[in-house]
Design a protein around this motif. Structure first.
Motif, short mmCIF file in Angstrom:
data_model
loop_
_atom_site.label_atom_id
_atom_site.label_comp_id
_atom_site.label_asym_id
_atom_site.label_seq_id
_atom_site.Cartn_x
_atom_site.Cartn_y
_atom_site.Cartn_z
N SER A 97 13.55 -26.71 9.13
CA SER A 97 13.63 -25.83 10.12
C SER A 97 13.74 -24.27 9.30
CB SER A 97 14.69 -25.91 11.16
OG SER A 97 15.95 -25.47 10.47
N LYS A 98 13.81 -23.40 10.30
CA LYS A 98 13.60 -22.05 9.75
C LYS A 98 15.14 -21.51 9.60
CE LYS A 98 9.21 -20.36 11.51
NZ LYS A 98 8.63 -19.36 12.47
N ILE A 99 15.94 -22.30 9.96
CA ILE A 99 17.36 -21.94 9.81
C ILE A 99 18.42 -22.65 8.73
CG2 ILE A 99 17.28 -20.95 12.44
CD1 ILE A 99 19.26 -23.53 12.89
N GLU A 100 17.51 -23.43 8.12
CA GLU A 100 18.33 -24.13 7.07
C GLU A 100 19.25 -23.35 6.03
OE1 GLU A 100 18.66 -27.65 6.88
OE2 GLU A 100 17.50 -27.23 9.02
N LEU A 144 9.38 -36.52 4.52
CA LEU A 144 10.70 -36.36 4.81
C LEU A 144 11.05 -35.43 5.91
CD1 LEU A 144 13.76 -36.55 3.70
CD2 LEU A 144 13.16 -34.73 2.31
N ILE A 145 11.94 -35.39 6.46
CA ILE A 145 12.44 -34.56 7.67
C ILE A 145 13.77 -34.36 7.31
CG2 ILE A 145 12.98 -34.09 10.01
CD1 ILE A 145 10.86 -35.98 10.69
N SER A 146 14.02 -32.97 7.00
CA SER A 146 15.42 -32.45 6.69
C SER A 146 16.03 -31.46 7.68
CB SER A 146 15.43 -31.90 5.20
OG SER A 146 16.84 -31.58 5.20
N ILE A 147 16.94 -31.67 8.62
CA ILE A 147 17.22 -30.91 9.73
C ILE A 147 18.92 -30.94 9.44
CG2 ILE A 147 17.76 -30.12 12.06
CD1 ILE A 147 14.68 -29.98 11.00
#
Length: 395
Positions: A97-100, A144-147
């Motif tokens: 996401s853009k807020i990581e 991979l999904i990293s949130i």
């Protein structure tokens, strides 16, 4: 109020006395290297493995799934680079996401320079990533999904279990940066469909320089550091036994008192939010009002610069920040605030207050009183504010 009021617990926390006492013997008495073969070293190794079990139990994980690292940034780097290398035969696409935190974003940028493709998901005005948007972004080559579990600036808690479910339905690994959430809110990696999770000891009253990565036994990635057999040959280097013991003690204390801590911090948080909203005009609460870390307060105040606000708060004995400690030297507005749709001129007037169970209601009132005075003082020097007030009166 003469004493220091510390409201920057998202940056780091104090080490609890019980944690410090738990660490001392492994500096002064049993200072052995746990990888050595003699019985003196065996005591340190046992303490380390007991700590590993404490961490694992707090997450609903197995002890063999906990790897000790130097902190959250290291754990994040290991996940992204490790998965990228190990699963590149399947694909080279990653979703985040853009807020990581920049530990994720900058590592993604590094991977993009090495042939990987990254999708940066938008968030809504409260900083929420929706499972539907995650699912839309998944491709056959997604590995991979990293949130993040909860945002370090605005405190929004993401729908982690739902996102993890989507990832697993598509056969994609799911990682969450839980540096701000672990030991602050309940987390169960099985129930929440989490394959990998990063955490850092100094964010929950443990020592600095120690963290961990939960990595499910089904995840097969290579070593982070070569050179020894430590951490099941996946992270070489002499173990930081005092740090490991201290982090586990901090985690144990946090989980034993979590319900009470959440209740107290939420009451303090909501009181401070209510006063700031009622008493300071033209301000905005950032982050989700309900799906929020219990200790996070984040506001933008129009017509002021956040840096000036921080300096004047500091002169009144209040430690606060405008965002992530990792970008405190930057003049650019927060990437998180821009991602939730705030214009630059409003994002520049941000204030993050992150409290702990050690704070009091009296302190919250003092902070509200001082913030109100300081904002009024700074706006009185702003020609933009004068013009705005005149326009409002004319309407």
């Amino acid at each position: 109020m003469s004493k220091l009021i510390y409201l920057d617990n998202a940056a780091t926390t104090s080490v609890k006395p019980e944690v410090f006492e738990a660490m001392k013997p492994y500096y002064l008495e049993n200072y052995s290297n746990p990888s050595s073969v003699y019985s003196f070293a065996g005591e340190a190794k046992k303490a380390m493995e007991d700590a590993r079990k404490v961490i694992a139990d707090s997450l609903g994980a197995a002890a063999t799934e906990i790897y000790f690292t130097g902190g959250g940034s290291e754990s994040d780097n290991w996940v992204l680079k490790g998965v990228a290398e190990a699963y590149q035969s399947k694909g080279k696409h990653i979703i985040t996401s853009k807020i990581e935190h920049h530990a994720i974003l900058h590592t993604c940028e590094y991977l993009e320079k090495h042939g990987y493709e990254v999708t940066y998901l938008d968030v809504d005005e409260n900083g929420l990533v929706t499972p539907e948007e995650v699912e839309k972004a998944i491709r056959p080559d997604t590995i991979l999904i990293s949130i993040m579990f909860a945002n370090n600036e605005i405190g929004t808690i993401e729908p982690i279990a739902e996102i993890g479910k989507v990832a697993h339905e598509h056969g994609v690994l799911f990682h969450t940066d839980a540096v701000q959430a672990y030991a602050h809110v309940p987390i169960n990696v099985q129930e929440m469909n989490i394959d990998m999770l990063s955490a850092s000891g100094h964010k929950f009253h443990g020592p600095k320089g120690i963290g961990f990565l939960y990595m499910s036994n089904k995840v097969k990635i290579g070593p982070l550091i070569h050179g020894g057999s430590q951490e099941r040959s996946r992270r070489a280097g002499t173990h930081n036994v005092p740090g490991i013991v201290g982090m586990a003690k901090a985690a144990e204390l946090a989980h034993a008192n979590m319900d009470q801590t959440i209740a107290k911090e939420t009451a303090l948080r909501d009181h401070l939010i209510e006063r700031l909203e009622k008493e300071i005009p033209y301000c905005r609460l950032n982050g989700d009002r309900v799906k929020r870390l219990p200790n996070n307060v984040n506001f933008c105040f129009r017509f002021i610069e956040g840096e000036s606000l921080l300096i004047l708060l500091d002169q009144n004995g209040i430690c606060a920040s405008s965002g992530s400690a990792c970008t405190s030297g930057s003049l650019d507005p927060s990437h998180v605030l821009l991602a939730i749709g705030l214009p630059h001129e409003i994002a520049h007037g941000s204030l993050r207050l992150t409290l702990s169970e050690d704070n009091t209601m009296e302190e919250m009132d003092f902070v509200a009183d001082q913030a109100k005075k300081i904002v009024e003082r700074l706006r009185s020097m702003s020609p933009l504010y004068d013009d705005f007030v005149k326009q409002q009166k004319e309407q």
